[in-house]
Enzyme design. Structure first.
Site, short mmCIF file in Angstrom:
data_model
loop_
_atom_site.label_atom_id
_atom_site.label_comp_id
_atom_site.label_asym_id
_atom_site.label_seq_id
_atom_site.Cartn_x
_atom_site.Cartn_y
_atom_site.Cartn_z
N PHE A 56 40.05 6.85 -72.77
CA PHE A 56 40.81 7.19 -71.58
C PHE A 56 42.08 7.89 -72.04
O PHE A 56 42.84 7.37 -72.84
CB PHE A 56 41.14 5.96 -70.73
CG PHE A 56 41.54 6.37 -69.34
CD1 PHE A 56 40.58 6.68 -68.39
CD2 PHE A 56 42.88 6.50 -69.00
CE1 PHE A 56 40.95 7.10 -67.11
CE2 PHE A 56 43.26 6.91 -67.73
CZ PHE A 56 42.29 7.22 -66.79
N ASP A 69 33.97 13.71 -66.91
CA ASP A 69 33.66 12.39 -67.45
C ASP A 69 32.22 12.04 -67.04
O ASP A 69 31.28 12.42 -67.74
CB ASP A 69 34.70 11.41 -66.88
CG ASP A 69 34.58 10.01 -67.44
OD1 ASP A 69 33.95 9.84 -68.49
OD2 ASP A 69 35.14 9.08 -66.83
N ASP A 99 40.39 19.50 -65.09
CA ASP A 99 41.07 18.87 -66.23
C ASP A 99 40.08 18.22 -67.20
O ASP A 99 40.17 18.40 -68.40
CB ASP A 99 42.13 17.85 -65.76
CG ASP A 99 41.58 16.83 -64.76
OD1 ASP A 99 40.39 16.91 -64.38
OD2 ASP A 99 42.35 15.96 -64.34
N ARG A 136 51.40 12.21 -66.11
CA ARG A 136 50.90 13.58 -65.92
C ARG A 136 51.82 14.61 -66.57
O ARG A 136 51.42 15.71 -66.91
CB ARG A 136 50.82 13.91 -64.42
CG ARG A 136 49.79 13.11 -63.65
CD ARG A 136 49.60 13.72 -62.27
NE ARG A 136 48.90 12.85 -61.34
CZ ARG A 136 47.58 12.72 -61.26
NH1 ARG A 136 46.80 13.42 -62.05
NH2 ARG A 136 47.04 11.91 -60.37
N GLY A 177 44.79 16.41 -61.16
CA GLY A 177 44.80 16.51 -62.61
C GLY A 177 44.88 17.89 -63.22
O GLY A 177 45.48 18.07 -64.27
P1 IMP Z 1 34.03 12.44 -63.21
O1 IMP Z 1 33.72 12.63 -61.77
O2 IMP Z 1 33.63 11.08 -63.71
O3 IMP Z 1 33.52 13.54 -64.11
O4 IMP Z 1 35.60 12.34 -63.35
C1 IMP Z 1 36.40 13.38 -63.23
C2 IMP Z 1 37.78 12.94 -62.84
O5 IMP Z 1 38.10 11.60 -63.29
C3 IMP Z 1 38.77 13.84 -63.52
O6 IMP Z 1 39.03 14.95 -62.73
C4 IMP Z 1 39.96 12.93 -63.72
O7 IMP Z 1 40.79 12.98 -62.58
C5 IMP Z 1 39.38 11.55 -63.87
N1 IMP Z 1 39.27 11.14 -65.29
C6 IMP Z 1 38.15 11.04 -66.03
N2 IMP Z 1 38.41 10.66 -67.29
C7 IMP Z 1 39.75 10.52 -67.35
C8 IMP Z 1 40.66 10.17 -68.42
O8 IMP Z 1 40.30 9.91 -69.59
N3 IMP Z 1 41.98 10.15 -68.09
C9 IMP Z 1 42.45 10.44 -66.83
N4 IMP Z 1 41.64 10.80 -65.83
C10 IMP Z 1 40.31 10.82 -66.07
MG MG Z 2 40.63 15.71 -61.80
#
Ligand code: IMP
Ligand code: MG
Length: 176
Positions: free
Chosen positions: A153, A104, A101, A166, A45
């Protein structure tokens, strides 16, 4: 569903992204002048963000890549993080900035930061393009977030849905 139908409302335009990145590059250039700097992008990402950011940094710097996967399919977090590609460099002689990127749940970066700290970099900071604080599952915050967004999302500018979108030059809401 048709590809185009997945592209919802534009949340952050190309111009807005460009402006924030220029400010961030200036900041990095000021703060890290004279220091060995390594920018680490989390694939896939963050590849677009890193590519644009690095061109606004006007001091010597190196780049590295890691691949951490937390989303295996669809739009929800799987809850586990797997490092599928690691850095090639010994980071103990570098000031490291992780370039991500989006944050979340926070799980990906929580795990990546823990791993990199064990390797004793001179310093370690995290810069994220997007932050979705509403979905945090672990206590983790970036040192710098360029944009805070609501719990949507999003796609584009490196971010995918099922590996598509992307290449969009802006950040849009995904129409699922
Ligand atoms: P986390 O581990 O939940 O913080 O997620 C991080 C990863 O989830 C990011 O590096 C993204 O690859 C993916 N991700 C989280 N939210 C989104 C979104 O809204 N769109 C696309 N990818 C997301
Ligand atoms: Mg990522």
């Amino acid at each position: 569903m048709k590809y185009e139908d997945g592209i919802g409302k534009i949340i952050i335009s190309e111009d807005e992204i460009k402006k924030k990145i220029a400010e961030t590059g200036e900041k990095i250039s000021r703060e890290y002048a004279g220091k060995p700097l390594l920018l680490v992008s989390i694939l896939k990402g963050a590849f677009v963000f890193l590519a644009d950011l690095v061109r606004t940094v006007d001091i010597p710097c190196e780049i590295g890549f890691m691949c951490a996967q937390s989303y295996y399919s669809g739009t929800t977090s799987s809850g586990s993080v797997e490092i599928t590609l690691d850095l090639q460099q010994d980071i103990s002689n570098y000031h490291v900035i992780i370039v991500e990127d989006i944050i979340d749940t926070g799980r990906t970066l929580h795990d990546v930061v823990q791993l990199l700290r064990l390797r004793s970099p001179k310093s370690l900071k995290v810069i994220t393009l997007l932050d979705k604080p509403e979905k945090r599952a672990v206590d983790f915050n970036a040192d710098l977030s360029l944009f805070t967004i609501p719990d949507l999302f999003v796609i584009g500018y490196g971010l995918d849905c099922g590996e598509l979108y992307r290449n969009l030059p802006y950040i849009a809401e995904y129409n699922g």
